[in-house]
Design a protein around this motif. Structure first.
Motif, PDB file in Angstrom:
ATOM      1  N   UNK A  23       0.851  -1.191   0.000  1.00  0.00           N
ATOM      2  CA  UNK A  23       0.000   0.000   0.000  1.00  0.00           C
ATOM      3  C   UNK A  23       0.887   1.242   0.000  1.00  0.00           C
ATOM      4  N   UNK A  24       0.515   2.222  -0.799  1.00  0.00           N
ATOM      5  CA  UNK A  24       1.290   3.451  -0.928  1.00  0.00           C
ATOM      6  C   UNK A  24       0.373   4.645  -0.701  1.00  0.00           C
ATOM      7  N   UNK A  25       0.891   5.678  -0.031  1.00  0.00           N
ATOM      8  CA  UNK A  25       0.093   6.837   0.352  1.00  0.00           C
ATOM      9  C   UNK A  25       0.555   8.056  -0.450  1.00  0.00           C
ATOM     10  N   UNK A  26      -0.414   8.772  -1.027  1.00  0.00           N
ATOM     11  CA  UNK A  26      -0.131   9.969  -1.821  1.00  0.00           C
ATOM     12  C   UNK A  26      -1.014  11.112  -1.360  1.00  0.00           C
ATOM     13  N   UNK A  27      -0.478  12.338  -1.412  1.00  0.00           N
ATOM     14  CA  UNK A  27      -1.308  13.523  -1.237  1.00  0.00           C
ATOM     15  C   UNK A  27      -1.871  13.838  -2.615  1.00  0.00           C
ATOM     16  N   UNK A  28      -3.198  13.989  -2.684  1.00  0.00           N
ATOM     17  CA  UNK A  28      -3.866  14.191  -3.967  1.00  0.00           C
ATOM     18  C   UNK A  28      -4.623  15.515  -3.975  1.00  0.00           C
ATOM     19  N   UNK A  29      -5.052  15.911  -5.161  1.00  0.00           N
ATOM     20  CA  UNK A  29      -5.835  17.128  -5.339  1.00  0.00           C
ATOM     21  C   UNK A  29      -7.149  17.017  -4.567  1.00  0.00           C
ATOM     22  N   UNK A  30      -7.642  18.131  -4.073  1.00  0.00           N
ATOM     23  CA  UNK A  30      -8.856  18.140  -3.269  1.00  0.00           C
ATOM     24  C   UNK A  30     -10.098  17.655  -3.990  1.00  0.00           C
ATOM     25  N   UNK A  31     -10.100  17.719  -5.314  1.00  0.00           N
ATOM     26  CA  UNK A  31     -11.277  17.291  -6.082  1.00  0.00           C
ATOM     27  C   UNK A  31     -11.083  15.899  -6.702  1.00  0.00           C
ATOM     28  N   UNK A  32     -10.008  15.217  -6.344  1.00  0.00           N
ATOM     29  CA  UNK A  32      -9.692  13.917  -6.946  1.00  0.00           C
ATOM     30  C   UNK A  32     -10.671  12.839  -6.487  1.00  0.00           C
ATOM     31  N   UNK A  33     -11.007  11.937  -7.410  1.00  0.00           N
ATOM     32  CA  UNK A  33     -11.876  10.808  -7.095  1.00  0.00           C
ATOM     33  C   UNK A  33     -11.055   9.517  -7.164  1.00  0.00           C
ATOM     34  N   UNK A  34     -11.636   8.425  -6.674  1.00  0.00           N
ATOM     35  CA  UNK A  34     -10.927   7.142  -6.667  1.00  0.00           C
ATOM     36  C   UNK A  34     -10.544   6.686  -8.073  1.00  0.00           C
ATOM     37  N   UNK A  35     -11.457   6.725  -9.059  1.00  0.00           N
ATOM     38  CA  UNK A  35     -11.058   6.301 -10.412  1.00  0.00           C
ATOM     39  C   UNK A  35      -9.954   7.173 -11.016  1.00  0.00           C
ATOM     40  N   UNK A  36      -9.979   8.479 -10.732  1.00  0.00           N
ATOM     41  CA  UNK A  36      -8.933   9.377 -11.242  1.00  0.00           C
ATOM     42  C   UNK A  36      -7.578   9.035 -10.637  1.00  0.00           C
ATOM     43  N   UNK A  37      -7.551   8.751  -9.340  1.00  0.00           N
ATOM     44  CA  UNK A  37      -6.294   8.402  -8.668  1.00  0.00           C
ATOM     45  C   UNK A  37      -5.762   7.089  -9.233  1.00  0.00           C
ATOM     46  N   UNK A  38      -6.641   6.116  -9.418  1.00  0.00           N
ATOM     47  CA  UNK A  38      -6.243   4.807  -9.951  1.00  0.00           C
ATOM     48  C   UNK A  38      -5.624   4.955 -11.347  1.00  0.00           C
ATOM     49  N   UNK A  39      -6.246   5.784 -12.177  1.00  0.00           N
ATOM     50  CA  UNK A  39      -5.757   6.014 -13.536  1.00  0.00           C
ATOM     51  C   UNK A  39      -4.413   6.755 -13.529  1.00  0.00           C
ATOM     52  N   UNK A  40      -4.281   7.735 -12.624  1.00  0.00           N
ATOM     53  CA  UNK A  40      -3.040   8.511 -12.532  1.00  0.00           C
ATOM     54  C   UNK A  40      -1.874   7.636 -12.063  1.00  0.00           C
ATOM     55  N   UNK A  41      -2.121   6.740 -11.109  1.00  0.00           N
ATOM     56  CA  UNK A  41      -1.063   5.840 -10.622  1.00  0.00           C
ATOM     57  C   UNK A  41      -0.607   4.934 -11.758  1.00  0.00           C
ATOM     58  N   UNK A  42      -1.547   4.451 -12.566  1.00  0.00           N
ATOM     59  CA  UNK A  42      -1.206   3.581 -13.696  1.00  0.00           C
ATOM     60  C   UNK A  42      -0.363   4.339 -14.723  1.00  0.00           C
ATOM     61  N   UNK A  43      -0.724   5.603 -15.011  1.00  0.00           N
ATOM     62  CA  UNK A  43       0.008   6.415 -15.993  1.00  0.00           C
ATOM     63  C   UNK A  43       1.407   6.780 -15.505  1.00  0.00           C
TER      64      UNK A  43
END
Length: 90
Positions: A23-43
């Motif tokens: 498991x890895x922890x990231x600080x994300x944008x305030x408007x980020x959603x779970x699918x967006x985070x998942x896609x960004x990690x993959x990219x």
């Protein structure tokens, strides 16, 4: 757009312990959603995320003598990777 969802990895003692569990922890944008985070990690990291949990940390009131202020709040994402994959965060 997706590369701006993740601001930076969160490196703390607790987050480092989670790395051993995949498991890895990231600080994300305030408007980020779970699918967006998942896609960004993959990219960004070229790994497959199995699950994404999001925690919203609200700002805290702080004071130093008569001075009053606020500590910034943030949103963090805990990303669980597929077994056998890992990210170099440092």
């Amino acid at each position: 757009m997706n590369t701006f969802v993740i601001k930076k990895p969160l490196i703390t003692e607790r987050a480092t312990d989670l790395n051993k569990l995949g498991k890895y922890v990231f600080i994300v944008d305030g408007s980020a959603t779970k699918p967006e985070v998942k896609k960004a990690v993959k990219e960004i990291y070229k790994v497959d995320a199995v699950a994404v949990n999001i925690v919203n940390k609200p700002p805290k009131k702080k004071r130093m003598g008569s001075l009053k202020g606020r500590q910034k709040g943030y949103k963090k994402a805990i990303v669980t990777l597929k077994k056998g994959q890992k990210i170099e965060t440092q």
